[in-house]
Design an enzyme around this catalytic site. Structure first.
Site, PDB file in Angstrom:
ATOM      1  N   GLY A 122       0.847  -1.207   0.082  1.00 45.78           N
ATOM      2  CA  GLY A 122      -0.028  -0.140  -0.064  1.00 45.78           C
ATOM      3  C   GLY A 122       0.915   1.344   0.002  1.00 45.78           C
ATOM      4  CG  ASP A 180       1.789  -3.152  10.066  1.00 44.12           C
ATOM      5  OD1 ASP A 180       2.655  -2.560   9.740  1.00 44.12           O
ATOM      6  OD2 ASP A 180       1.049  -3.842   9.536  1.00 44.12           O
ATOM      7  CG  ASP A 186       4.887  -7.744   7.901  1.00 43.54           C
ATOM      8  OD1 ASP A 186       5.892  -7.777   8.872  1.00 43.54           O
ATOM      9  OD2 ASP A 186       4.317  -8.696   7.749  1.00 43.54           O
ATOM     10  NE  ARG A 216      -1.964  -4.292  -0.943  1.00 42.82           N
ATOM     11  CZ  ARG A 216      -1.641  -3.783  -0.041  1.00 42.82           C
ATOM     12  NH1 ARG A 216      -0.748  -4.470   0.570  1.00 42.82           N
ATOM     13  NH2 ARG A 216      -2.189  -2.826   0.678  1.00 42.82           N
ATOM     14  CB  THR A 251       2.513   0.565   6.100  1.00 40.63           C
ATOM     15  OG1 THR A 251       1.201   0.488   6.464  1.00 40.63           O
ATOM     16  CG2 THR A 251       3.522   0.402   7.294  1.00 40.63           C
ATOM     17  NE  ARG A 269      -3.669  -4.703   5.546  1.00 37.91           N
ATOM     18  CZ  ARG A 269      -2.733  -5.180   4.813  1.00 37.91           C
ATOM     19  NH1 ARG A 269      -2.976  -6.115   4.125  1.00 37.91           N
ATOM     20  NH2 ARG A 269      -1.484  -4.302   4.538  1.00 37.91           N
ATOM     21  CG  ASP A 306      -1.547  -0.858   7.941  1.00 37.60           C
ATOM     22  OD1 ASP A 306      -2.357   0.197   7.633  1.00 37.60           O
ATOM     23  OD2 ASP A 306      -1.720  -1.778   7.394  1.00 37.60           O
TER      24      ASP A 306
HETATM   25  O1  F6P Z   1      -1.218  -1.685   4.332  1.00 35.55           O
HETATM   26  C1  F6P Z   1      -1.657  -0.316   4.195  1.00 35.55           C
HETATM   27  C2  F6P Z   1      -3.377  -0.450   3.999  1.00 35.55           C
HETATM   28  O2  F6P Z   1      -3.595   0.776   3.909  1.00 35.55           O
HETATM   29  C3  F6P Z   1      -4.119  -1.247   5.168  1.00 35.55           C
HETATM   30  O3  F6P Z   1      -4.336  -0.361   6.085  1.00 35.55           O
HETATM   31  C4  F6P Z   1      -5.445  -1.679   4.118  1.00 35.55           C
HETATM   32  O4  F6P Z   1      -6.174  -2.566   4.931  1.00 35.55           O
HETATM   33  C5  F6P Z   1      -4.899  -1.895   2.769  1.00 35.55           C
HETATM   34  O5  F6P Z   1      -3.634  -1.410   2.871  1.00 35.55           O
HETATM   35  C6  F6P Z   1      -5.540  -1.729   1.758  1.00 35.55           C
HETATM   36  O6  F6P Z   1      -4.885  -2.120   0.613  1.00 35.55           O
HETATM   37  P1  F6P Z   1      -5.230  -2.049  -0.939  1.00 35.55           P
HETATM   38  O7  F6P Z   1      -4.602  -0.695  -1.534  1.00 35.55           O
HETATM   39  O8  F6P Z   1      -4.658  -3.204  -1.545  1.00 35.55           O
HETATM   40  O9  F6P Z   1      -6.788  -1.847  -1.217  1.00 35.55           O
END
Ligand code: F6P
Length: 319
Positions: free
Chosen positions: A11, A129, A103, A72, A125, A171, A127
């Protein structure tokens, strides 16, 4: 002369561009060559790589997102995908690849490290995390974005005497909910690390009603429960009209805060220093405010602790 590759993955987060700028300019300042790898690990597998220069990163310090784009990649996680990525890194004869991400991106870097490619992680990120570092690049900007939304919701909610369930990202990590809840003056927080009790949350709303509060803010981490079901139950328990706002991607965009730009600049410069010193497989971060680095695998295995102090403070201040 050192040749460094750089990619962003997972992300996107505000401040990734500030990190890219720092890495590109620090490499060139030190007499090295820097190669931008597009679309994260996907671009590494496919050889979507281009040499960068000082101008490649002009006018990006204040922009959210990532100019190198991100992905991803499921394919990179296969044996064949990893092999392709390793081959490309060898063809480019890179002395190190600096990965900007969270992560999952760090684990990708570790897979490459185990195949003999030197990698470095800049934690980024929204998050927050990652357990080994105080903060990840992008987190504080996301907190600002959420707090801005909460303040706006309070205006309208206060005019109607409503309660609001505000769903934020995160998350498996409640940091975004806790920090924005504290800064936004939330009454209750629901996060993945802690059990929650809707009867108790409803009592908090009713206590607020009794003492004349005009709005009631419940911040919910995504994935913990269904925001609409929670709002329905709170409304049934309290009789207070309860609305839902799912903030979504708005949290992840926008101009990075100064905190994130400064963090990104410092971590990026340190990563480049580490490549030049011949080190490899390190995660860069901060501990108690000081820049530090540690073994990548150890960093990724460092447990992320809940900031219980902040969590409890939200509760105490909501009386
Ligand atoms: O990892 C960061 C994050 O923003 C999370 O908080 C969220 O759940 C996820 O990415 C959403 O990802 P995507 O852009 O793949 O929908």
């Amino acid at each position: 002369m050192k040749k460094i590759g750089i990619l962003s993955s997972g992300g996107d987060a505000p401040g990734m561009n500030a990190a890219i700028r720092s890495i590109v300019r620090s490499t060139i300042y030190n007499g090295g060559e820097i190669y931008g790898i597009y679309d994260g690990y996907k671009g590494l597998m496919e050889g979507a790589i281009e040499e960068m220069n000082v101008s490649s990163v002009a006018d990006i310090i204040h922009r959210g997102g990532t100019i190198l784009r991100t992905s991803r990649s499921k394919e990179f996680m296969t044996e064949d995908g990893l092999k392709r990525a390793v081959n490309v890194a060898k063809v480019y004869d890179l002395d190190g690849i600096i990965v900007i991400g969270g992560d999952g991106s760090g684990r990708g870097a570790l897979s490459l490290a185990k195949e003999g490619i030197k990698t470095f992680l800049i934690p980024s990120t929204i998050d927050n995390d990652l357990g080994y570092t105080d903060y990840t690049v992008g987190f504080m900007t996301a907190v600002e974005n959420v707090v801005d939304a909460i303040s706006k919701i309070r205006d309208t909610s206060g005019s109607h005497g409503r309660a609001n369930v505000i769903e934020v990202m995160g998350r498996r990590c409640g940091d975004l909910a806790i920090y924005s809840g504290l800064a936004g003056g939330a009454e209750s927080i629901i996060i993945p690390e802690m059990p929650y009790d809707l009867a108790q949350i409803s009592k908090t709303v009713l206590r607020g009603v009794r003492r004349g509060k005009k709005h009631h803010i419940i911040v919910l981490s995504e994935g913990v429960g269904n925001a609409y079901d929670i709002a329905k139950e709170v409304q049934e328990n309290t009789g207070v009209d309860t609305k839902v706002s799912v903030l979504g991607y708005i949290q992840r965009g926008g101009t990075p805060s100064s905190f994130d730009r400064i963090l990104a600049a410092n971590l990026g410069a340190r990563a480049v220093e580490l490549v030049f010193s011949g080190r490899g497989n390190m995660a860069i971060g901060t501990k108690d405010g000081a820049i530090m680095e540690m073994d990548l695998e150890e960093a990724l295995n460092t447990k992320k602790d809940l900031d219980g102090e902040v969590y409890n403070l939200v509760e105490r201040l909501s009386i």
